[in-house]
Design a protein around this motif. Structure first.
Motif, PDB file in Angstrom:
ATOM      1  N   ASP A 216      54.665  33.661  50.224  1.00  0.00           N
ATOM      2  CA  ASP A 216      54.687  34.834  49.342  1.00  0.00           C
ATOM      3  C   ASP A 216      53.837  35.940  49.968  1.00  0.00           C
ATOM      4  OD1 ASP A 216      55.307  35.838  46.401  1.00  0.00           O
ATOM      5  OD2 ASP A 216      53.229  36.390  46.854  1.00  0.00           O
ATOM      6  N   LYS A 217      54.458  37.078  50.257  1.00  0.00           N
ATOM      7  CA  LYS A 217      53.760  38.182  50.922  1.00  0.00           C
ATOM      8  C   LYS A 217      52.626  38.728  50.059  1.00  0.00           C
ATOM      9  CE  LYS A 217      57.677  39.720  53.736  1.00  0.00           C
ATOM     10  NZ  LYS A 217      58.602  40.862  54.023  1.00  0.00           N
ATOM     11  N   GLY A 218      52.837  38.764  48.749  1.00  0.00           N
ATOM     12  CA  GLY A 218      51.809  39.278  47.850  1.00  0.00           C
ATOM     13  C   GLY A 218      50.545  38.431  47.900  1.00  0.00           C
ATOM     14  N   LEU A 219      50.718  37.116  47.908  1.00  0.00           N
ATOM     15  CA  LEU A 219      49.561  36.223  48.005  1.00  0.00           C
ATOM     16  C   LEU A 219      48.865  36.379  49.357  1.00  0.00           C
ATOM     17  CD1 LEU A 219      51.021  32.954  46.407  1.00  0.00           C
ATOM     18  CD2 LEU A 219      49.366  34.521  45.377  1.00  0.00           C
ATOM     19  N   ALA A 220      49.642  36.605  50.413  1.00  0.00           N
ATOM     20  CA  ALA A 220      49.061  36.792  51.745  1.00  0.00           C
ATOM     21  C   ALA A 220      48.243  38.085  51.805  1.00  0.00           C
ATOM     22  CB  ALA A 220      50.172  36.824  52.796  1.00  0.00           C
ATOM     23  N   ILE A 221      48.723  39.117  51.126  1.00  0.00           N
ATOM     24  CA  ILE A 221      47.995  40.390  51.081  1.00  0.00           C
ATOM     25  C   ILE A 221      46.665  40.210  50.346  1.00  0.00           C
ATOM     26  CG2 ILE A 221      48.012  42.703  50.063  1.00  0.00           C
ATOM     27  CD1 ILE A 221      51.035  42.777  50.640  1.00  0.00           C
ATOM     28  N   THR A 222      46.710  39.483  49.226  1.00  0.00           N
ATOM     29  CA  THR A 222      45.483  39.210  48.466  1.00  0.00           C
ATOM     30  C   THR A 222      44.500  38.394  49.301  1.00  0.00           C
ATOM     31  OG1 THR A 222      46.672  39.254  46.355  1.00  0.00           O
ATOM     32  CG2 THR A 222      44.564  38.117  46.388  1.00  0.00           C
ATOM     33  N   ALA A 223      45.016  37.381  50.007  1.00  0.00           N
ATOM     34  CA  ALA A 223      44.163  36.541  50.848  1.00  0.00           C
ATOM     35  C   ALA A 223      43.491  37.376  51.941  1.00  0.00           C
ATOM     36  CB  ALA A 223      44.994  35.416  51.472  1.00  0.00           C
ATOM     37  N   ALA A 224      44.258  38.277  52.566  1.00  0.00           N
ATOM     38  CA  ALA A 224      43.713  39.121  53.635  1.00  0.00           C
ATOM     39  C   ALA A 224      42.640  40.066  53.104  1.00  0.00           C
ATOM     40  CB  ALA A 224      44.833  39.907  54.298  1.00  0.00           C
ATOM     41  N   ALA A 225      42.890  40.623  51.922  1.00  0.00           N
ATOM     42  CA  ALA A 225      41.935  41.562  51.333  1.00  0.00           C
ATOM     43  C   ALA A 225      40.608  40.879  51.038  1.00  0.00           C
ATOM     44  CB  ALA A 225      42.525  42.176  50.062  1.00  0.00           C
ATOM     45  N   TRP A 226      40.668  39.657  50.501  1.00  0.00           N
ATOM     46  CA  TRP A 226      39.428  38.950  50.183  1.00  0.00           C
ATOM     47  C   TRP A 226      38.732  38.481  51.451  1.00  0.00           C
ATOM     48  CZ3 TRP A 226      36.037  39.029  46.676  1.00  0.00           C
ATOM     49  CH2 TRP A 226      35.054  38.030  46.592  1.00  0.00           C
TER      50      TRP A 226
ATOM     51  N   TYR B 192      54.112  26.170  44.240  1.00  0.00           N
ATOM     52  CA  TYR B 192      55.233  26.236  45.180  1.00  0.00           C
ATOM     53  C   TYR B 192      55.208  27.483  46.072  1.00  0.00           C
ATOM     54  CZ  TYR B 192      57.388  29.698  42.077  1.00  0.00           C
ATOM     55  OH  TYR B 192      57.647  30.820  41.331  1.00  0.00           O
ATOM     56  N   LYS B 193      54.209  28.349  45.898  1.00  0.00           N
ATOM     57  CA  LYS B 193      54.077  29.550  46.723  1.00  0.00           C
ATOM     58  C   LYS B 193      52.690  29.593  47.363  1.00  0.00           C
ATOM     59  CE  LYS B 193      57.976  31.885  46.297  1.00  0.00           C
ATOM     60  NZ  LYS B 193      58.788  32.286  47.479  1.00  0.00           N
ATOM     61  N   VAL B 194      52.639  30.086  48.607  1.00  0.00           N
ATOM     62  CA  VAL B 194      51.361  30.201  49.302  1.00  0.00           C
ATOM     63  C   VAL B 194      51.377  31.451  50.172  1.00  0.00           C
ATOM     64  CG1 VAL B 194      52.115  28.832  51.305  1.00  0.00           C
ATOM     65  CG2 VAL B 194      49.676  28.956  50.723  1.00  0.00           C
ATOM     66  N   GLY B 195      50.195  32.027  50.350  1.00  0.00           N
ATOM     67  CA  GLY B 195      50.023  33.157  51.256  1.00  0.00           C
ATOM     68  C   GLY B 195      48.632  33.060  51.856  1.00  0.00           C
ATOM     69  N   CYS B 196      48.527  33.141  53.170  1.00  0.00           N
ATOM     70  CA  CYS B 196      47.247  32.929  53.850  1.00  0.00           C
ATOM     71  C   CYS B 196      46.903  34.084  54.789  1.00  0.00           C
ATOM     72  CB  CYS B 196      47.275  31.630  54.659  1.00  0.00           C
ATOM     73  SG  CYS B 196      47.720  30.149  53.719  1.00  0.00           S
ATOM     74  N   ALA B 197      45.633  34.144  55.185  1.00  0.00           N
ATOM     75  CA  ALA B 197      45.174  35.135  56.143  1.00  0.00           C
ATOM     76  C   ALA B 197      43.875  34.656  56.770  1.00  0.00           C
ATOM     77  CB  ALA B 197      44.962  36.489  55.464  1.00  0.00           C
ATOM     78  N   VAL B 198      43.658  35.051  58.036  1.00  0.00           N
ATOM     79  CA  VAL B 198      42.405  34.725  58.729  1.00  0.00           C
ATOM     80  C   VAL B 198      41.769  36.028  59.182  1.00  0.00           C
ATOM     81  CG1 VAL B 198      43.597  34.390  60.947  1.00  0.00           C
ATOM     82  CG2 VAL B 198      41.332  33.373  60.566  1.00  0.00           C
ATOM     83  N   GLN B 199      40.436  36.089  59.084  1.00  0.00           N
ATOM     84  CA  GLN B 199      39.700  37.319  59.384  1.00  0.00           C
ATOM     85  C   GLN B 199      38.573  37.043  60.365  1.00  0.00           C
ATOM     86  OE1 GLN B 199      40.082  40.591  58.327  1.00  0.00           O
ATOM     87  NE2 GLN B 199      38.345  41.071  59.656  1.00  0.00           N
ATOM     88  N   LEU B 200      38.470  37.872  61.400  1.00  0.00           N
ATOM     89  CA  LEU B 200      37.344  37.812  62.318  1.00  0.00           C
ATOM     90  C   LEU B 200      36.131  38.451  61.663  1.00  0.00           C
ATOM     91  CD1 LEU B 200      36.217  37.309  65.227  1.00  0.00           C
ATOM     92  CD2 LEU B 200      36.855  39.688  65.719  1.00  0.00           C
TER      93      LEU B 200
END
Length: 256
Positions: A60-70, A147-155
């Motif tokens: 889910d792109k929305g969840l990935a955006i939230t993950a990246a923001a946090w 059933y939905k996931v969105g992830c992000a990694v931050q330096l």
């Protein structure tokens, strides 16, 4: 000569720093998305005991955006807005979250990060639904209805706050889930024969749903072929049947 060596050394440091930064994938990277989904679904499809209601997880792109923001906060704490879902996602009624942090940042990879969560299964007693240590990351990964996931990694060049390496360059990895798991008093899934408790197609012990609205033009267009073929044939057979009946049984038809 010393000046040349100093310039060379600084150039190497800058280059090394750049490589480290660039080595962390964007959350829009196809490979990153695939790896996140593969690792999550691998864990979900191999739970023990087997799950009768485990859903196949998709991105889910929305969840990935939230993950990246946090993740950009470089803070090893859960999102403060998790309880206010309106700030987490525009659609879902609840959102869950898993965090991972480590250093040096160049050592990060999706598989090892998610495996660190899944390895908590050794701390979890399914029958008693209890933890002997930390196991909330694992239960969220295998929560059947998530059933939905969105992830992000931050330096994090200045380190990840609230960690033992806060003063060193590191990375933080965040995954958000919908709908949220880890409800108190509930097991992550129902045990039983794989997929026996849900509809849809069962693939690799996971339930996959394929839904298409009945007004989809693709479906409407595909209906034209049988209509154009079947209806004329039916009309021809009707005339043939009527002619045959009239020919062999002329007194069957009565008119007033």
């Amino acid at each position: 000569m010393a000046r040349v060596m100093q310039i060379f050394l600084w150039a190497w440091i800058i280059k090394h720093s750049t490589v480290c930064s660039d080595s962390l994938p964007e959350n829009t990277s196809k490979r990153f998305v695939i790896e996140c989904l593969e690792e999550h679904n691998r864990a979900r499809s191999t739970v023990n005991p087997p799950a009768r209601d485990m859903l196949f997880m998709t991105w889910d792109k929305g969840l990935a955006i939230t993950a990246a923001a946090w993740a950009r906060n470089c803070l090893f704490e859960h999102n403060v807005d998790l309880k206010d879902v309106r700030h987490m996602h525009a659609t879902f009624s609840s959102v869950g979250e898993n965090l991972w942090a480590g250093y040096p940042a160049s050592h990060f990879n999706v598989r090892s990060a998610i495996e660190s969560w899944v390895d908590e299964v050794h701390e979890y007693d399914f029958n008693q639904n209890s933890c002997s240590g930390v196991c909330g990351h694992y239960t969220q990964v295998v929560w059947a209805s998530s059933y939905k996931v969105g992830c992000a990694v931050q330096l994090c060049p200045n380190g990840v706050e609230r960690t033992s390496f806060a003063s060193r360059e590191g990375a933080i990895f965040v995954c958000n889930y919908a709908t949220a798991g880890n409800f108190k008093g509930r097991k992550p899934y129902s045990p039983g024969s794989s997929c026996s408790g849900c509809d849809g197609t069962c693939v690799d012990n996971l339930c996959r749903y394929r839904w298409t609205p009945d007004w989809d033009p693709a479906i409407s267009n595909s209906d034209y072929v049988p209509v154009l073929i079947v209806r004329p044939l039916a009309l021809v057979f009707t005339f043939i049947a009527a002619f045959a009946v009239h020919h062999f049984y002329p007194n069957v038809f009565f008119y007033e």
